[in-house]
Design a protein around this motif. Structure first.
Motif, PDB file in Angstrom:
ATOM      1  N   THR A   1       0.826  -1.216   0.000  1.00  0.00           N
ATOM      2  CA  THR A   1       0.000   0.000   0.000  1.00  0.00           C
ATOM      3  C   THR A   1       0.859   1.265   0.000  1.00  0.00           C
ATOM      4  O   THR A   1       0.372   2.346  -0.294  1.00  0.00           O
ATOM      5  N   LYS A   2       2.142   1.119   0.341  1.00  0.00           N
ATOM      6  CA  LYS A   2       3.031   2.291   0.377  1.00  0.00           C
ATOM      7  C   LYS A   2       3.443   2.751  -1.022  1.00  0.00           C
ATOM      8  O   LYS A   2       3.988   3.835  -1.178  1.00  0.00           O
ATOM      9  N   PHE A   3       3.233   1.898  -2.015  1.00  0.00           N
ATOM     10  CA  PHE A   3       3.742   2.208  -3.352  1.00  0.00           C
ATOM     11  C   PHE A   3       2.600   2.312  -4.361  1.00  0.00           C
ATOM     12  O   PHE A   3       1.740   1.437  -4.421  1.00  0.00           O
ATOM     13  N   GLN A   4       2.642   3.361  -5.145  1.00  0.00           N
ATOM     14  CA  GLN A   4       1.614   3.549  -6.173  1.00  0.00           C
ATOM     15  C   GLN A   4       1.990   2.746  -7.414  1.00  0.00           C
ATOM     16  O   GLN A   4       3.162   2.684  -7.793  1.00  0.00           O
ATOM     17  N   GLY A   5       0.980   2.160  -8.035  1.00  0.00           N
ATOM     18  CA  GLY A   5       1.197   1.465  -9.305  1.00  0.00           C
ATOM     19  C   GLY A   5       1.788   0.074  -9.195  1.00  0.00           C
ATOM     20  O   GLY A   5       1.992  -0.584 -10.203  1.00  0.00           O
ATOM     21  N   VAL A   6       2.082  -0.382  -7.969  1.00  0.00           N
ATOM     22  CA  VAL A   6       2.667  -1.717  -7.826  1.00  0.00           C
ATOM     23  C   VAL A   6       1.601  -2.793  -8.058  1.00  0.00           C
ATOM     24  O   VAL A   6       0.440  -2.622  -7.693  1.00  0.00           O
ATOM     25  N   LYS A   7       1.993  -3.887  -8.724  1.00  0.00           N
ATOM     26  CA  LYS A   7       1.062  -4.996  -8.947  1.00  0.00           C
ATOM     27  C   LYS A   7       0.903  -5.763  -7.645  1.00  0.00           C
ATOM     28  O   LYS A   7       1.879  -6.194  -7.045  1.00  0.00           O
ATOM     29  N   ARG A   8      -0.342  -5.966  -7.223  1.00  0.00           N
ATOM     30  CA  ARG A   8      -0.596  -6.643  -5.945  1.00  0.00           C
ATOM     31  C   ARG A   8      -0.757  -8.149  -6.115  1.00  0.00           C
ATOM     32  O   ARG A   8      -0.923  -8.867  -5.140  1.00  0.00           O
ATOM     33  N   GLN A   9      -0.712  -8.633  -7.361  1.00  0.00           N
ATOM     34  CA  GLN A   9      -0.845 -10.071  -7.593  1.00  0.00           C
ATOM     35  C   GLN A   9       0.381 -10.802  -7.035  1.00  0.00           C
ATOM     36  O   GLN A   9       1.506 -10.339  -7.153  1.00  0.00           O
ATOM     37  N   LEU A  10       0.139 -11.966  -6.439  1.00  0.00           N
ATOM     38  CA  LEU A  10       1.211 -12.790  -5.896  1.00  0.00           C
ATOM     39  C   LEU A  10       1.555 -13.890  -6.899  1.00  0.00           C
ATOM     40  O   LEU A  10       0.694 -14.387  -7.614  1.00  0.00           O
ATOM     41  N   GLY A  11       2.835 -14.249  -6.931  1.00  0.00           N
ATOM     42  CA  GLY A  11       3.267 -15.308  -7.837  1.00  0.00           C
ATOM     43  C   GLY A  11       4.529 -15.961  -7.331  1.00  0.00           C
ATOM     44  O   GLY A  11       4.760 -16.064  -6.130  1.00  0.00           O
ATOM     45  N   SER A  12       5.391 -16.372  -8.257  1.00  0.00           N
ATOM     46  CA  SER A  12       6.591 -17.118  -7.878  1.00  0.00           C
ATOM     47  C   SER A  12       7.752 -16.209  -7.479  1.00  0.00           C
ATOM     48  O   SER A  12       8.792 -16.686  -7.047  1.00  0.00           O
ATOM     49  N   SER A  13       7.570 -14.893  -7.637  1.00  0.00           N
ATOM     50  CA  SER A  13       8.602 -13.940  -7.211  1.00  0.00           C
ATOM     51  C   SER A  13       8.151 -13.269  -5.919  1.00  0.00           C
ATOM     52  O   SER A  13       6.997 -12.869  -5.786  1.00  0.00           O
ATOM     53  N   MET A  14       9.053 -13.135  -4.973  1.00  0.00           N
ATOM     54  CA  MET A  14       8.677 -12.718  -3.621  1.00  0.00           C
ATOM     55  C   MET A  14       8.577 -11.198  -3.474  1.00  0.00           C
ATOM     56  O   MET A  14       9.447 -10.457  -3.918  1.00  0.00           O
ATOM     57  N   LYS A  15       7.488 -10.739  -2.825  1.00  0.00           N
ATOM     58  CA  LYS A  15       7.279  -9.314  -2.560  1.00  0.00           C
ATOM     59  C   LYS A  15       7.132  -9.013  -1.074  1.00  0.00           C
ATOM     60  O   LYS A  15       7.189  -7.853  -0.679  1.00  0.00           O
ATOM     61  N   SER A  16       6.913 -10.024  -0.265  1.00  0.00           N
ATOM     62  CA  SER A  16       6.673  -9.782   1.165  1.00  0.00           C
ATOM     63  C   SER A  16       7.950  -9.272   1.835  1.00  0.00           C
ATOM     64  O   SER A  16       9.052  -9.616   1.422  1.00  0.00           O
ATOM     65  N   VAL A  17       7.770  -8.445   2.865  1.00  0.00           N
ATOM     66  CA  VAL A  17       8.925  -7.828   3.533  1.00  0.00           C
ATOM     67  C   VAL A  17       9.107  -8.349   4.963  1.00  0.00           C
ATOM     68  O   VAL A  17       9.982  -7.890   5.687  1.00  0.00           O
ATOM     69  N   GLY A  18       8.290  -9.279   5.366  1.00  0.00           N
ATOM     70  CA  GLY A  18       8.404  -9.829   6.710  1.00  0.00           C
ATOM     71  C   GLY A  18       7.357 -10.898   6.920  1.00  0.00           C
ATOM     72  O   GLY A  18       6.601 -11.230   6.010  1.00  0.00           O
ATOM     73  N   GLU A  19       7.307 -11.414   8.132  1.00  0.00           N
ATOM     74  CA  GLU A  19       6.321 -12.439   8.440  1.00  0.00           C
ATOM     75  C   GLU A  19       6.123 -12.521   9.944  1.00  0.00           C
ATOM     76  O   GLU A  19       6.962 -12.058  10.717  1.00  0.00           O
ATOM     77  N   VAL A  20       4.986 -13.080  10.332  1.00  0.00           N
ATOM     78  CA  VAL A  20       4.723 -13.297  11.754  1.00  0.00           C
ATOM     79  C   VAL A  20       4.510 -14.796  11.973  1.00  0.00           C
ATOM     80  O   VAL A  20       4.151 -15.522  11.049  1.00  0.00           O
ATOM     81  N   MET A  21       4.746 -15.243  13.204  1.00  0.00           N
ATOM     82  CA  MET A  21       4.520 -16.643  13.560  1.00  0.00           C
ATOM     83  C   MET A  21       3.560 -16.694  14.730  1.00  0.00           C
ATOM     84  O   MET A  21       3.742 -15.985  15.721  1.00  0.00           O
ATOM     85  N   ALA A  22       2.521 -17.485  14.602  1.00  0.00           N
ATOM     86  CA  ALA A  22       1.533 -17.634  15.676  1.00  0.00           C
ATOM     87  C   ALA A  22       1.411 -19.105  16.041  1.00  0.00           C
ATOM     88  O   ALA A  22       1.519 -19.983  15.188  1.00  0.00           O
ATOM     89  N   ILE A  23       1.182 -19.366  17.326  1.00  0.00           N
ATOM     90  CA  ILE A  23       1.095 -20.737  17.838  1.00  0.00           C
ATOM     91  C   ILE A  23      -0.235 -20.928  18.545  1.00  0.00           C
ATOM     92  O   ILE A  23      -0.672 -20.054  19.305  1.00  0.00           O
ATOM     93  N   GLY A  24      -0.887 -22.047  18.310  1.00  0.00           N
ATOM     94  CA  GLY A  24      -2.146 -22.344  18.989  1.00  0.00           C
ATOM     95  C   GLY A  24      -2.409 -23.832  19.001  1.00  0.00           C
ATOM     96  O   GLY A  24      -1.700 -24.618  18.379  1.00  0.00           O
ATOM     97  N   ARG A  25      -3.469 -24.210  19.721  1.00  0.00           N
ATOM     98  CA  ARG A  25      -3.830 -25.631  19.779  1.00  0.00           C
ATOM     99  C   ARG A  25      -4.615 -26.067  18.542  1.00  0.00           C
ATOM    100  O   ARG A  25      -4.744 -27.255  18.270  1.00  0.00           O
ATOM    101  N   THR A  26      -5.187 -25.103  17.836  1.00  0.00           N
ATOM    102  CA  THR A  26      -5.961 -25.421  16.631  1.00  0.00           C
ATOM    103  C   THR A  26      -5.475 -24.519  15.500  1.00  0.00           C
ATOM    104  O   THR A  26      -4.899 -23.451  15.740  1.00  0.00           O
ATOM    105  N   PHE A  27      -5.724 -24.947  14.264  1.00  0.00           N
ATOM    106  CA  PHE A  27      -5.350 -24.131  13.108  1.00  0.00           C
ATOM    107  C   PHE A  27      -6.081 -22.790  13.152  1.00  0.00           C
ATOM    108  O   PHE A  27      -5.495 -21.736  12.904  1.00  0.00           O
ATOM    109  N   GLU A  28      -7.373 -22.842  13.504  1.00  0.00           N
ATOM    110  CA  GLU A  28      -8.170 -21.608  13.538  1.00  0.00           C
ATOM    111  C   GLU A  28      -7.591 -20.606  14.533  1.00  0.00           C
ATOM    112  O   GLU A  28      -7.480 -19.410  14.239  1.00  0.00           O
ATOM    113  N   GLU A  29      -7.212 -21.089  15.719  1.00  0.00           N
ATOM    114  CA  GLU A  29      -6.678 -20.200  16.750  1.00  0.00           C
ATOM    115  C   GLU A  29      -5.371 -19.555  16.287  1.00  0.00           C
ATOM    116  O   GLU A  29      -5.185 -18.339  16.394  1.00  0.00           O
ATOM    117  N   ALA A  30      -4.449 -20.378  15.767  1.00  0.00           N
ATOM    118  CA  ALA A  30      -3.150 -19.855  15.344  1.00  0.00           C
ATOM    119  C   ALA A  30      -3.307 -18.862  14.191  1.00  0.00           C
ATOM    120  O   ALA A  30      -2.656 -17.819  14.163  1.00  0.00           O
TER     121      ALA A  30
END
Length: 565
Positions: free
Chosen positions: A360-389
């Motif tokens: 959202t910080k960049f104008q005109g950037v393609k938001r489609q995801l594919g085989s080339s990486m665009k993400s700048v970070g990630e989070v990890m969540a832990i839970g007893r169920t998939f839904e919770e995590a």
């Protein structure tokens, strides 16, 4: 076999900050330096990134803030004269640099020993032609592909394989230059981009829609192997792992599929001759047990850091020790201090990794995801169920979301197109589609996301719909006596619903918004009201610890999580 006599080791970091390197590999580099310090070995680090833990004071003995490039590394080797070099802890940048130093004869010239995985094994996994030949020797299936060095060769290979195909730039970071091509026009455009990143471009038959599975495998020089963790992408093949929600351990594999892929991973790592840690990525046909090996990373990867934190097994630390000549049976798990590093972790919880984008910080950037990486970070969540995590993770990605449901209205003009062509908002598109009546089968056909995951997401939406039937709770709480209201809350249908909401990852505010409390009081007050009701029911979280054997060593334990189960 005696351990090598090593007094000084050079470790290659991951280079300057950019997508696909740097921050993602700081964990592995810092762990390796910690292992060297424990052994009393002088560590020399080359990494120009000042924003990392590994370049902090006291982590490495000597730090060079220089680019991780052969000419700079050679000068450091000439000055420092290390006994050994570690190549596997700085991502693709360090690996490529190490191979170049080896091929130029620099390591041999100064008598520097490559610790851990031999360079030839690294070359075998990096060069696609060699990789396919090596796996053919043991009858392991790989994706049919052609290595090309010109656009004309790319065109010829694509027509021989048949569209759709995927183009990959060899020796590239984060899938740079890669993409899917359905026709000649897309092929030429993608080939031009791929050749701008690498002199070799791989043309592969597309397996879009297959499941993507990863195994983290460890081997010592005595040929002992264990699989530490396996992971499954929420999204099917076609989206870079760094762009996909990843779940550990895998949730949709049958017992037969799990053990088949595990046995193959061990067979591969032994044949190639990895010493330390590696990552094996598979494409698995969702309708049969047919598979293809996508790639083998003969190094610590982004997934390795996730696997380490998810299981409490310090992969990079162990890999560094194995590179120094230890066997798995020699090492203790540095978290528990009691179990051997030879034990495979067993998870009784679910870990979900969710990528984070800043598109959202960049104008005109393609938001489609594919085989080339665009993400700048990630989070990890832990839970007893998939839904919770999952819901925990979605609250942490910094997009102002409260979970899978009860977010501010997200405007999606064409839901069908947004499901078919994934963007950074895909998970919330699925949420909206389920709310307006799309069936699990319809969403599956458009996204190829496994039906198991979609059923779990539908479960969250169903609980949300049930909560919406209790909007009267906010009204009766005002005119009922506290004792009467508490008795009403304790009625089975209300108490069980609130408990289910918490078990499956609803925050207090999500529940408050679902039953309409937000309309009667301020946002913060609404969440606190639900908290008060929960306490009336004795509905409070428990603190769980990864690897419960670590309970006697709380100072050594980093990973705790809250759960309502």
């Amino acid at each position: 076999m005696e351990k090598k006599e090593i007094k000084k080791v050079l470790l290659l970091g991951s280079g300057a900050l950019k997508i696909g390197q740097a921050g993602e590999f700081d964990y592995s580099g810092a762990q390796a330096l910690k292992a060297l310090k424990e052994e009393g070995i002088h560590s020399v680090l080359i990494n120009p990134n000042i924003a990392t833990v590994q370049t902090s004071k006291g982590v490495a003995d000597t730090v060079y803030f220089q680019p991780v490039k052969a000419e700079f590394v050679e000068r450091v080797i000439e000055k420092e004269r290390p006994d050994g070099i570690l190549l596997s802890f700085g991502g693709q940048t360090a690996l490529n640099c190490g191979v170049e130093l080896y091929e130029k004869g620099v390591l041999e010239k100064y008598g520097v020993e490559v610790l851990g995985t031999p360079v030839q094994a690294i070359i075998d996994t990096e060069d696609r032609d060699l990789f396919v030949k090596r796996l053919d020797e043991i009858g392991v299936k790989t994706i049919k592909s052609e290595a090309c060095s010109t656009v004309e060769e790319v065109q010829k290979a694509a027509h021989e394989l048949g569209f759709p195909v995927i183009l990959r730039a060899a020796y590239a970071l984060g899938g740079l230059g890669s993409g899917f091509c359905d026709n000649e026009e897309e092929l030429l455009a993608q080939a031009e981009e791929a050749f701008s990143f690498s002199p070799q471009v791989l043309v592969e038959k597309s397996l879009k829609g297959w499941k993507e599975i990863e195994y983290e495998v460890v081997r010592d020089r005595y040929d002992n192997c264990i699989t530490v963790c396996n992971m499954e992408n929420f999204d099917p093949l076609g989206i870079h792992t760094g762009e996909s929600i990843v779940v550990a351990p895998s949730q949709t594999l049958t017992n037969s599929e799990y053990h088949k892929l595990r046995a193959l991973a061990i067979k591969i790592i032994r044949h190639i001759g990895i010493v330390g840690e590696c990552n094996v990525q598979y494409a698995l046909d969702p309708n049969s047990e047919d598979y293809r090996v996508i790639e083998v990373n003969a190094r610590l990867s982004r997934s390795s850091a996730l696997a380490s934190k998810a299981t409490g097994y310090p992969l990079a630390f162990v890999a560094a020790k194995l590179g120094l000549g230890y066997g798995l049976f020699d090492l203790k798990n540095s978290v528990t201090k009691t179990t051997s590093a030879f034990f495979e972790p067993a998870l009784d919880y679910v870990v979900v990794k969710i990528p984070r984008w800043d598109l959202t910080k960049f104008q005109g950037v393609k938001r489609q995801l594919g085989s080339s990486m665009k993400s700048v970070g990630e989070v990890m969540a832990i839970g007893r169920t998939f839904e919770e995590a999952l819901q925990k993770g979605l609250r942490m990605i910094g997009q102002g979301m409260h979970g899978f449901v009860e977010n501010h209205a997200i405007k999606i003009p064409d839901i069908e197109k947004s499901l078919h062509e994934p963007t950074d908002m895909r998970i919330f598109v699925v949420s909206k589609a389920l709310k307006i009546g799309y069936t699990i089968e319809q969403i599956h056909q458009l996204t190829m996301i496994d039906r198991w995951f979609l059923q779990k997401l539908k479960h969250i939406v169903d609980i949300d719909q049930q909560l919406k039937e209790y909007t009267h709770l906010s009204e009766i709480s005002e005119f009922m006596e506290p004792s009467e209201f508490k008795e009403y809350l304790q009625s089975p249908e209300v108490a069980l619903l609130l408990r289910a909401a918490k078990v499956y990852g609803f925050s207090d505010f999500q529940i408050a918004r679902a039953i309409g409390l937000e309309n009667r009081m301020k946002m913060e007050q609404a969440g606190l009201t639900i908290r008060k009701w929960r306490k009336m029911l004795g509905l409070v979280p428990t603190v769980n610890q990864i690897d419960t054997l670590a309970a006697e060593y709380p100072a050594q334990t980093n990973y705790l999580y809250l759960s309502y189960l």
